[in-house]
Design a protein around this motif. Structure first.
Motif, PDB file in Angstrom:
ATOM      1  N   PHE A 229      34.422  79.728  26.866  1.00 46.37           N
ATOM      2  CA  PHE A 229      35.513  79.383  25.952  1.00 46.37           C
ATOM      3  C   PHE A 229      36.467  78.428  26.650  1.00 46.37           C
ATOM      4  N   THR A 230      36.787  77.328  25.997  1.00 51.00           N
ATOM      5  CA  THR A 230      37.711  76.369  26.583  1.00 51.00           C
ATOM      6  C   THR A 230      38.651  75.826  25.512  1.00 51.00           C
ATOM      7  N   VAL A 231      39.847  75.473  25.925  1.00 55.72           N
ATOM      8  CA  VAL A 231      40.860  74.934  25.019  1.00 55.72           C
ATOM      9  C   VAL A 231      41.208  73.522  25.453  1.00 55.72           C
ATOM     10  N   ILE A 232      41.137  72.580  24.509  1.00 54.76           N
ATOM     11  CA  ILE A 232      41.529  71.199  24.782  1.00 54.76           C
ATOM     12  C   ILE A 232      43.005  71.044  24.442  1.00 54.76           C
ATOM     13  N   PRO A 233      43.822  70.602  25.392  1.00 53.74           N
ATOM     14  CA  PRO A 233      45.276  70.520  25.169  1.00 53.74           C
ATOM     15  C   PRO A 233      45.650  69.540  24.060  1.00 53.74           C
ATOM     16  N   THR A 234      46.741  69.842  23.390  1.00 52.83           N
ATOM     17  CA  THR A 234      47.473  69.002  22.427  1.00 52.83           C
ATOM     18  C   THR A 234      46.746  68.705  21.119  1.00 52.83           C
ATOM     19  N   THR A 235      45.423  68.768  21.092  1.00 57.26           N
ATOM     20  CA  THR A 235      44.692  68.336  19.913  1.00 57.26           C
ATOM     21  C   THR A 235      44.800  69.328  18.758  1.00 57.26           C
ATOM     22  N   GLY A 236      44.618  68.798  17.553  1.00 55.55           N
ATOM     23  CA  GLY A 236      44.528  69.620  16.364  1.00 55.55           C
ATOM     24  C   GLY A 236      43.080  69.935  16.033  1.00 55.55           C
ATOM     25  N   HIS A 237      42.757  69.953  14.744  1.00 54.32           N
ATOM     26  CA  HIS A 237      41.422  70.364  14.306  1.00 54.32           C
ATOM     27  C   HIS A 237      40.391  69.246  14.442  1.00 54.32           C
ATOM     28  N   LEU A 238      40.815  68.013  14.286  1.00 55.34           N
ATOM     29  CA  LEU A 238      39.850  66.904  14.302  1.00 55.34           C
ATOM     30  C   LEU A 238      39.576  66.460  15.746  1.00 55.34           C
ATOM     31  N   ILE A 239      39.084  67.384  16.535  1.00 59.20           N
ATOM     32  CA  ILE A 239      38.866  67.161  17.959  1.00 59.20           C
ATOM     33  C   ILE A 239      37.963  65.953  18.232  1.00 59.20           C
ATOM     34  N   PRO A 240      36.871  65.737  17.472  1.00 58.56           N
ATOM     35  CA  PRO A 240      36.028  64.572  17.753  1.00 58.56           C
ATOM     36  C   PRO A 240      36.752  63.235  17.577  1.00 58.56           C
ATOM     37  N   LEU A 241      37.822  63.230  16.790  1.00 61.26           N
ATOM     38  CA  LEU A 241      38.581  62.005  16.544  1.00 61.26           C
ATOM     39  C   LEU A 241      39.860  61.953  17.363  1.00 61.26           C
ATOM     40  N   GLU A 242      40.439  63.100  17.645  1.00 58.21           N
ATOM     41  CA  GLU A 242      41.698  63.150  18.386  1.00 58.21           C
ATOM     42  C   GLU A 242      41.498  63.143  19.907  1.00 58.21           C
ATOM     43  N   ALA A 243      40.442  63.772  20.360  1.00 54.26           N
ATOM     44  CA  ALA A 243      40.242  63.933  21.807  1.00 54.26           C
ATOM     45  C   ALA A 243      38.778  63.720  22.184  1.00 54.26           C
ATOM     46  N   PRO A 244      38.195  62.578  21.808  1.00 56.63           N
ATOM     47  CA  PRO A 244      36.761  62.389  22.061  1.00 56.63           C
ATOM     48  C   PRO A 244      36.389  62.398  23.535  1.00 56.63           C
ATOM     49  N   ALA A 245      37.230  61.840  24.398  1.00 53.50           N
ATOM     50  CA  ALA A 245      36.904  61.798  25.825  1.00 53.50           C
ATOM     51  C   ALA A 245      36.868  63.205  26.419  1.00 53.50           C
ATOM     52  N   ASP A 246      37.855  64.018  26.068  1.00 53.31           N
ATOM     53  CA  ASP A 246      37.885  65.406  26.541  1.00 53.31           C
ATOM     54  C   ASP A 246      36.677  66.180  26.016  1.00 53.31           C
ATOM     55  N   LEU A 247      36.311  65.905  24.767  1.00 53.16           N
ATOM     56  CA  LEU A 247      35.181  66.603  24.163  1.00 53.16           C
ATOM     57  C   LEU A 247      33.879  66.217  24.860  1.00 53.16           C
ATOM     58  N   VAL A 248      33.707  64.932  25.133  1.00 53.02           N
ATOM     59  CA  VAL A 248      32.506  64.479  25.844  1.00 53.02           C
ATOM     60  C   VAL A 248      32.418  65.119  27.217  1.00 53.02           C
ATOM     61  N   GLU A 249      33.532  65.219  27.896  1.00 51.05           N
ATOM     62  CA  GLU A 249      33.543  65.835  29.223  1.00 51.05           C
ATOM     63  C   GLU A 249      33.073  67.284  29.152  1.00 51.05           C
ATOM     64  N   ALA A 250      33.562  68.011  28.150  1.00 52.84           N
ATOM     65  CA  ALA A 250      33.176  69.417  27.991  1.00 52.84           C
ATOM     66  C   ALA A 250      31.693  69.549  27.617  1.00 52.84           C
ATOM     67  N   ILE A 251      31.230  68.697  26.707  1.00 52.89           N
ATOM     68  CA  ILE A 251      29.840  68.769  26.260  1.00 52.89           C
ATOM     69  C   ILE A 251      28.887  68.448  27.404  1.00 52.89           C
ATOM     70  N   THR A 252      29.169  67.383  28.146  1.00 57.07           N
ATOM     71  CA  THR A 252      28.246  66.975  29.197  1.00 57.07           C
ATOM     72  C   THR A 252      28.250  67.921  30.382  1.00 57.07           C
ATOM     73  N   ALA A 253      29.361  68.596  30.613  1.00 56.69           N
ATOM     74  CA  ALA A 253      29.368  69.628  31.654  1.00 56.69           C
ATOM     75  C   ALA A 253      28.503  70.805  31.257  1.00 56.69           C
ATOM     76  N   PHE A 254      28.518  71.124  29.970  1.00 55.75           N
ATOM     77  CA  PHE A 254      27.728  72.236  29.445  1.00 55.75           C
ATOM     78  C   PHE A 254      26.260  71.859  29.306  1.00 55.75           C
ATOM     79  N   ALA A 255      26.015  70.635  28.858  1.00 53.48           N
ATOM     80  CA  ALA A 255      24.637  70.188  28.575  1.00 53.48           C
ATOM     81  C   ALA A 255      24.385  68.821  29.206  1.00 53.48           C
ATOM     82  N   PRO A 256      24.254  68.775  30.525  1.00 49.18           N
ATOM     83  CA  PRO A 256      24.046  67.492  31.194  1.00 49.18           C
ATOM     84  C   PRO A 256      22.700  66.872  30.833  1.00 49.18           C
ATOM     85  N   ALA A 257      22.639  65.562  30.952  1.00 52.07           N
ATOM     86  CA  ALA A 257      21.374  64.872  30.732  1.00 52.07           C
ATOM     87  C   ALA A 257      20.376  65.279  31.803  1.00 52.07           C
ATOM     88  N   ALA A 258      19.133  65.337  31.421  1.00 57.07           N
ATOM     89  CA  ALA A 258      18.076  65.756  32.357  1.00 57.07           C
ATOM     90  C   ALA A 258      17.955  64.736  33.485  1.00 57.07           C
TER      91      ALA A 258
END
Length: 258
Positions: A229-258
């Motif tokens: 479970f992780t919380v992205i600071p300051t963002t509202g509900h539209l996380i893919p539009l409000e905080a895309p860089a933070d979201l990419v960082e979280a996704i790639t840490a969880f599911a890195p490229a092979a």
């Protein structure tokens, strides 16, 4: 990038690259392009985005537009695209769909990322009165702007992204637009979510008014057997539009490229 719409399948875009494939499922009122700012930050990665049945380029597809149908559509798209090694990334309504897909334990699924997701157990605020009001959020350009600027976001979006949100919110089939607020949002899927056997990452927006941090912590995380479970600071509900860089960082840490 290939775009495809076989018979009665939703339109999807598949950009080949390094796997596992990231499969993006959009929110109620969104579209495949809701993920553009995220996908653009994933150069070389295998990505697939879908316009759900009843929305955007898939708005002409017949119903039903239920969560179960959207889950079936997602599995059909994966088969059509030949995707066999993947992680589901679902936002809001798309997160609830991702839970239903993962509950079937499909071969090739490595994990799920649930971004401001609809929880497994509906929150106490989801009353019939709330649902009825929500069903009219996208009735007009004015109502969309109000929802976008005062409920869906906690940060200021660029004008071009604001326009995109407005267009996408109004681009749904009528029956598709009302299915989520009148039925899907209130559907208790805890028995399905308990069947998810892959690792999960739940991402909340600190200032999300739609799916608040405490709702995701209490009504989603406990039903997942392997949840981070992780919380992205300051963002509202539209996380893919409000905080895309933070979201990419979280996704790639969880599911890195092979």
């Amino acid at each position: 990038m290939t775009t495809a719409q076989p018979t009665l399948l939703p339109v999807y875009d598949h950009r080949p690259g390094t796997g596992p494939t990231l499969v993006f499922l959009h929110y109620w009122g969104g579209s495949a392009r809701t993920w553009d700012l995220v996908v653009d930050r994933l150069p070389g990665r295998d990505v697939l985005t879908i316009d759900f049945r009843g929305w955007s380029r898939s708005s002409g597809l017949p119903g039903p537009y239920t969560l179960g149908q959207l889950a079936d559509d997602t599995l059909a798209v994966l088969a059509d695209a030949g995707v066999t090694d993947y992680v589901l990334v679902g936002h809001s309504m798309g997160g609830k769909v991702a839970q239903l897909v993962a509950a079937t334990r499909p071969a090739g699924l490595r994990g799920i990322v649930l971004v401001g997701s609809g929880p497994a157990k509906p929150a106490a605020q989801i009353t019939p009165e709330y649902q009825e009001a929500l069903s009219h959020a996208y009735d007009s350009d004015e109502s969309v702007a109000g929802a976008r600027d005062h409920i869906l976001t906690a940060t200021e979006l660029p004008a071009s992204i604001k326009a995109q949100v407005a267009t996408d919110s109004r681009a749904g089939a009528d029956a598709g637009r009302t299915e989520w607020p009148l039925r899907g949002i209130a559907e208790d899927i805890t028995e399905h979510t308990r069947m998810v056997s892959v690792p999960a990452l739940v991402i909340a927006g600190e200032n999300d008014q739609v799916e608040p941090v405490d709702v995701l912590r209490d009504n989603l995380v406990p039903y997942l057997s392997q949840a981070e479970f992780t919380v992205i600071p300051t963002t509202g509900h539209l996380i893919p539009l409000e905080a895309p860089a933070d979201l990419v960082e979280a996704i790639t840490a969880f599911a890195p490229a092979a």
